[in-house]
Each structure stands twice: as structure tokens, then as C-alpha cells.
Write an enzyme that holds these catalytic residues in place. Structure first.
Site: not given
Length: 267
Positions: A114-116, A203, A267
Site C-alpha cells: 500500500l502506498d505511503q 496506484r 495503491r
């Protein structure tokens, strides 16, 4: 050790003993499961109570649900906070996942990313085989996201998400999309949208919503395959239940020969 004991070990372990040790049920109930034809070993129904297996090699399921035989494997679900990067050691010194694995002696790794700026459900495990299958770009495990977006999302936009949105790297179609809420606050209108996707493109949720004119403000992943975030607080991790482990292992075994799909997720 006697010669008889050596022969017993060489022949494997009784199936009902293995099932009971795995926490399926008491040995007596496990015997009833076997006798009634509800247990399979390597895809074959076994009804003989004297049957022996090798727990390190054989795959067992009960009523079609995989049974975890290797008790050294750990399966953990984390509610990842915003600001944490999905890696065990970040070269830039940003907050990473190490702080959430201190309660386990095993070295755990994240399944997918999962992105930051995205929070929510992340699986941590030391089962490399399962991690490879579930994170494989061609496996296509279903994920459910809740996105808070700019503006009021119309029914037409929801329909467009499920018909297909053209991005720079090709068209993407949401498996499901629905509007949960729309409101107008001090900073303008916003909406809550639930998206179900099996794509693993980079993303993808943020890019989809931006393309339809509703940039993402906040994003959380609520579901990964059979696993649900539930009421797990942000920043907390827990081991999967027996039922959750069975569902996850079943999904992984079904994906042993995945079909072509997208690139790795973020994401």
C-alpha cells in the site's frame, strides 16, 4: 527408538492426529470427518482411519478449506497507518513495517504493498510460497477500497467505473463500484466511494478516480481476498484466526497456476 517406532515415523503420521494437532477439531471428531469423506489429501478423498501422511509435503483440506499443517508459518493482518511505507527497511529512513512485527520471533514480510498515503489491510507472513502467489501480478486477488474523493460522485460516474476507464497504460474496469455517501463541508463537496478491484496496477484507485474527475483525498483498503479489516485499530496487528488462515491458504492453492493479469500493485 525401536525398529517399530522407526517404521511408524517413516510411514508418516496418522491423518486424524495431524488434523487434531492443526486445531481442526478433537481427534474423535477428526476421525468422523475422515470417515464421512470430508477430508482430502492432495486432492483425493481419504476415508481410511489408518491413513498416514507427511505433514511437510502433503496438502490437506476439510470440506474444501485448506488446513495449515506447518505450525512454523505465521499469518498476520496489519491495519497500516498513513505515513508508513510498505517495506521492512526503508533506505530513506521513513517509518516502515518493522515496528509492527516485534511481537513475533519469525521474520515477517508484507504481501503486496500500500502506498505511503494509503491506510488499511496489509498481510504479513513468513510463508514465502503463499506470499508469492497472493502478490503475483497475474493472480488477481480481489481487494476492496473505500475512497474519500473530491466532489459529488454521480450515478453516471459510478457506472463509468464499472464500464471501464481509459488510462495511459490501458483500460481498467472496476469489478464493483458504489457510492456510500456524499456531503458538503467547509472545504467543499466530497463523496465516499467503495471500489472492488482485482487489478494490481500501480496506484490504480487514485488514477481511476482522478481520471473521472474526483481526485482521492483519503484511501483505505478494507478487504484483501477473504480477509476483512473489521474493527482492527489503525497501527495494530493480529494473527489470523484458524478460519481466516484456512480461507487464505485455500485461495493461495487455487492460484497455483494463475492467469495473465497486471503489474505489481501500489495503491
Amino acid at each position: 527408538m525401536s525398529g517399530a517406532d522407526e517404521q511408524t515415523d517413516a510411514a508418516g503420521v496418522r491423518l486424524q492426529k495431524v488434523l487434531a494437532h492443526a486445531g481442526v477439531a478433537s481427534r474423535r471428531v477428526c476421525e468422523e470427518l475422515i470417515a464421512s469423506g470430508r477430508v482430502r489429501v492432495n486432492g483425493v478423498v481419504v476415508t481410511e482411519l489408518g491413513s498416514r501422511i507427511d505433514p511437510e509435503v502433503d496438502l490437506v483440506d476439510v470440506d474444501g478449506t485448506a488446513v495449515q499443517l506447518d505450525q512454523s508459518k505465521r499469518y498476520v493482518v496489519l491495519n497500516k497507518p498513513v505515513g508508513v511505507v510498505s517495506t521492512m527497511r526503508d533506505e530513506k529512513g521513513r517509518p516502515d513495517l518493522r515496528r509492527y512485527t516485534a511481537d513475533w520471533d519469525e521474520r515477517l514480510y508484507n504481501v503486496g504493498r500500500l502506498d505511503q498515503d494509503t491506510s488499511g489491510l496489509l498481510v504479513l507472513t513468513n510463508d514465502g510460497g503463499l506470499a508469492h502467489v497472493l502478490a503475483h501480478p497475474s493472480f488477481g486477488v480481489t481487494k476492496v477500497y473505500i475512497a474519500k474523493v473530491v466532489g459529488t460522485v454521480s450515478p453516471q460516474t459510478i457506472a463509468r467505473l464499472t464500464r471501464g476507464v481509459q488510462l495511459e497504460d490501458g483500460e481498467i474496469v472496476a469489478d464493483k463500484a458504489r457510492l456510500l455517501d456524499a456531503s458538503r463541508g467547509g472545504h467543499g463537496a466530497s463523496s465516499l466511494v467503495e471500489l472492488t478491484l482485482h487489478s494490481g496496477r500501480n496506484r490504480i484507485v487514485r488514477r481511476m478516480m482522478a481520471e473521472v474527475g474526483h481526485p482521492v483525498i483519503e484511501l483505505v483498503r478494507r478487504q484483501f481476498g477473504p480477509l476483512h479489516l473489521g474493527s482492527l485499530p489503525v497501527g495494530r496487528a493480529r494473527e489470523l484466526t484458524t478460519v481466516e488462515r484456512g480461507a487464505l491458504l485455500t485461495l493461495a492453492r487455487q492460484g497455483a497456476d494463475p492467469a495473465p493479469e497486471d503489474s505489481p500493485e501500489l495503491r
